[in-house]
Enzyme design. Structure first.
Site, short mmCIF file in Angstrom:
data_model
loop_
_atom_site.label_atom_id
_atom_site.label_comp_id
_atom_site.label_asym_id
_atom_site.label_seq_id
_atom_site.Cartn_x
_atom_site.Cartn_y
_atom_site.Cartn_z
N CYS A 2 0.84 -1.19 0.00
CA CYS A 2 0.00 0.00 0.00
C CYS A 2 0.88 1.24 0.00
O CYS A 2 2.09 1.16 0.19
CB CYS A 2 -0.90 0.01 1.23
N ARG A 27 2.48 0.30 -6.89
CA ARG A 27 2.57 -0.64 -5.78
C ARG A 27 1.33 -1.54 -5.67
O ARG A 27 1.34 -2.54 -4.97
CB ARG A 27 2.75 0.14 -4.46
N TRP A 74 -4.34 -1.87 -0.35
CA TRP A 74 -4.58 -3.21 -0.86
C TRP A 74 -5.27 -3.98 0.26
O TRP A 74 -4.72 -4.15 1.34
CB TRP A 74 -3.28 -3.89 -1.26
N ASN A 98 0.32 0.87 6.46
CA ASN A 98 0.77 -0.25 5.64
C ASN A 98 1.21 -1.37 6.57
O ASN A 98 1.88 -1.11 7.57
CB ASN A 98 1.97 0.14 4.76
N GLY A 99 0.90 -2.62 6.21
CA GLY A 99 1.36 -3.75 7.02
C GLY A 99 0.21 -4.54 7.61
O GLY A 99 -0.95 -4.42 7.18
N GLU A 480 19.48 -22.52 -3.26
CA GLU A 480 19.27 -21.09 -3.52
C GLU A 480 20.40 -20.24 -2.95
O GLU A 480 20.86 -19.28 -3.57
CB GLU A 480 17.92 -20.66 -2.92
N LYS A 484 22.73 -17.78 -5.20
CA LYS A 484 22.87 -16.34 -4.93
C LYS A 484 24.35 -15.95 -4.84
O LYS A 484 24.77 -14.94 -5.38
CB LYS A 484 22.17 -15.96 -3.63
N GLU A 487 25.91 -16.06 -8.31
CA GLU A 487 25.39 -15.03 -9.21
C GLU A 487 26.07 -13.68 -9.02
O GLU A 487 26.41 -13.01 -10.00
CB GLU A 487 23.89 -14.84 -8.98
N HIS A 503 28.37 -38.95 0.38
CA HIS A 503 28.36 -39.59 -0.94
C HIS A 503 29.20 -38.80 -1.94
O HIS A 503 28.94 -38.86 -3.14
CB HIS A 503 26.92 -39.75 -1.44
N LYS A 603 17.86 -10.07 -16.30
CA LYS A 603 16.76 -10.23 -15.37
C LYS A 603 15.75 -11.26 -15.88
O LYS A 603 15.23 -12.08 -15.12
CB LYS A 603 16.06 -8.89 -15.14
#
Length: 608
Positions: A2, A27, A74, A98-99, A480, A484, A487, A503, A603
């Site tokens: 929001c 937003r 929102w 907001n939140g 992940e 990161k 990357e 293993h 991207k």
């Protein structure tokens, strides 16, 4: 996501509040409103839908006043109605927020005993009523806010406007960003500097836990305990473009910091926060109860989100899942089960391999669902149903907030599937929903460990190889974390299931190799610790990501520990994303790489 704006002006502010809100439309929102302090006291105008509806209302019924606040909402608690739109107000205070306030029901129960009753279905109104009660008891506006903030559990960006004081705004931040703009005899407040760009370039960003008393003459900023703090006043470049790094060095850092808010925004789409139940807005062209199999396909970080979802769907919905890298799926030509669902995951909605996988599944007669951040994308248009992630634009090439938004949406779908298939009882589903609702505040707490993680990153930057380990639903987080680091720092890293250590990968372990172990306390932690101690026995340098209970279980032999908040095991993979992101980010910063645009990467991969 929001939007909040505020102005202390020397001329009427209503039209400028709307102008600032227009710059926050990106937003996402479903209602809007403003409040000003005029000769009649606190006055407001609100409208469902887009800002044009609010603007039309103001044309027919203008608002006077030299001070005001505005909001694009929102819907979270309560539907997208005018009565639920912000600002929420009493005769003494107006508030925009907001939140998510996790304990709003407890606050309202306390307030109702004293006769303070809500007029909406929102969590935000509990804040307005609590401040009003403090004011009725004789507190000043500053004292009332100071007494209220410690009672709030959850995440918030707040702006308060008080009856009888046309020179005062109070703002507060916990998990939702706010920027203060400095003008000529005027002051401004916004969710980001872009909203304030037409008025000023002089910006002060509130930091986590800050609250601010704003008058035309000065800004006094205090920390959560009420101690005065200094924050840098700087020149913003936000007027040049929509995308602005704010007070962050890189977009990636900004997007990591936004995650309490973006996760909240995604949750608001899938969860009825008032009733604490999953409430999908999408009309499903299939019945979860009748699906024979789920096929998930994606690329890169989105693929790892799918791997986490496999653990979730199979455990909580007893739905068999295949997960494939899209670039392999399209050429393997797998046989697909009758009455199966293919779920494709893509931040951009334009990933070439994922789109090809979608088209293959469609030709095979599968139901097609897309989990995307761009609802107008090709993948979205070619799917039978679209599940949005709603995390806003992600500028950094290495995905951060899109990943946690994907996981949040997937977790919500898992609960819906589990209930539809009769696997989750109402009480069990409520337990999992509650864990999701509490997640944004846990992410905020995790982000407070950034300084200690930065120190560990300096050590990691000296390594040539790094091993990441995880078990169960933490195995994809190991993958992940390694991705990161590769990357953006260009350090070679590999993620492994901890049980696979003996293993092969254990042959690599020596005193020069850091081993990052992602292991919050759960039913698999004992086994993960066993693998970890095998690393320690061979001189490996261990960085353990866990919670307080995990620290107690780990014992000696651990080089470094990143302690995270204790959360329900269901949402632990989402929370674990934060330290692995921060570790990679600060390692890359220390090494001097181009964090936002790492070499050779784009991207969105729109060609094979």
């Amino acid at each position: 996501m929001c939007g909040i704006v505020g102005i202390i002006g020397v001329e009427p502010v209503a039209n400028r509040l709307v102008e600032a809100l227009r710059r926050l439309e990106y937003r996402g929102y479903d209602s809007a409103g403003i409040a000003t302090l005029s000769a009649v006291g606190l006055d407001r105008r609100r409208a469902e839908g887009k800002l044009n509806n609010l603007a039309s209302r103001l044309e027919n019924d203008p608002l006077d006043g030299l001070i005001g606040i505005g909001h694009t909402r929102w819907a979270t608690h309560g539907g997208a109605t005018e009565s639920n739109a912000h600002p929420h107000s009493t005769d003494k205070v107006a508030v925009v927020h907001n939140g998510i306030i996790e304990n709003f029901k407890d606050l309202l129960e306390d307030l109702e005993r004293d006769g303070y009753l809500p007029a909406s279905q929102t969590d935000t109104e509990s804040i307005a009523l609590w401040v009003t009660r403090e004011l009725d008891r004789g507190a000043s506006p500053r004292e009332a806010v100071a007494a209220t903030l410690p009672r709030l559990r959850g995440t918030f960006g707040l702006a308060f406007l008080f009856a009888g004081d046309e020179k005062l705004l109070i703002a507060a931040r916990q998990g939702s960003p706010l920027a203060i703009g400095h003008g000529q005899e005027e002051m401004y407040l916004g969710s980001d500097a872009f909203a304030l760009a037409p008025f000023t370039k002089q910006i002060t960003y509130l930091e986590e836990g800050d609250w601010a008393v704003i008058t035309p003459q000065k800004v006094e900023i205090l920390d959560f305990d009420g101690r005065p703090v200094e924050r840098i006043r700087q020149v913003s470049s936000a007027s040049a473009a929509l995308a602005d790094k704010g007070n962050h060095r890189h977009f990636m850092a900004k997007e990591i910091a936004e995650q309490p808010e973006t996760v909240s925004h995604t949750l608001a789409h899938y969860i009825d926060l008032s009733n604490e139940t999953v409430s999908l807005r999408e009309s499903l062209p299939f019945d979860f109860a009748e699906l024979s199999r789920l096929t998930i396909t994606a690329c890169g970080t989105a693929y790892y989100a799918g791997l986490v979802a496999k653990y979730w769907f199979e455990r909580y919905a007893r739905l068999a899942v295949d997960v494939d890298v899209a670039s392999e799926f399209r050429y393997r030509e797998p046989p697909l089960a009758e009455n199966g669902l293919t779920l494709v995951i893509s931040q951009s909605g334009e990933t070439a391999d994922t789109l090809a996988a979608l088209r293959y599944s469609a030709r095979e007669g599968q139901h097609i669902a897309a989990l995307v951040n761009v609802q107008e994308s090709t993948i979205a248009r070619e799917s039978h149903v679209v599940f949005p992630t709603l995390c806003g634009p992600e500028i950094g090439v290495a995905s951060t907030k899109a990943f946690t938004a994907q996981l949040t949406a997937l977790a919500s779908l898992v609960i819906a599937a589990g209930e539809a298939r009769g696997v989750l009882s109402a009480s069990r589903a409520h337990e999992l929903v509650r864990a999701l609702i509490e997640l944004p505040s846990a992410i905020s707490e995790a982000l407070r460990h950034e300084k200690s993680i930065e120190g560990l990153a300096r050590q990691l930057a000296r390594a040539s190889d790094v091993l990441y380990l995880g078990r169960g639903q933490m195995f994809p987080l190991a993958l992940e974390g390694a991705l990161k680091l590769k990357e953006i720092s260009y350090i070679h890293a590999e993620g492994y299931a901890a049980g696979e250590l003996k293993h092969g990968p254990i042959a690599l372990v020596n005193e020069e190799m850091p081993v990052v172990v992602v292991a919050p306390s759960d039913e698999l932690m004992e086994k993960t610790l066993s693998n970890m101690h095998e690393v320690a026995a061979r001189g490996g340098k261990i960085i353990l990501i866990t919670d307080a209970e995990g620290v107690a279980e780990a014992g000696d032999g651990i080089s470094d520990i990143i302690e995270m908040p204790r959360v329900h095991p269901f949402v632990a993979p989402i929370l674990a994303s934060i330290p692995v992101q921060l570790l990679a980010y600060h390692t890359a910063v220390f090494m001097g790489t181009d964090v936002d645009q790492p070499r050779n990467l784009a991207k969105s991969v729109t060609v094979e």
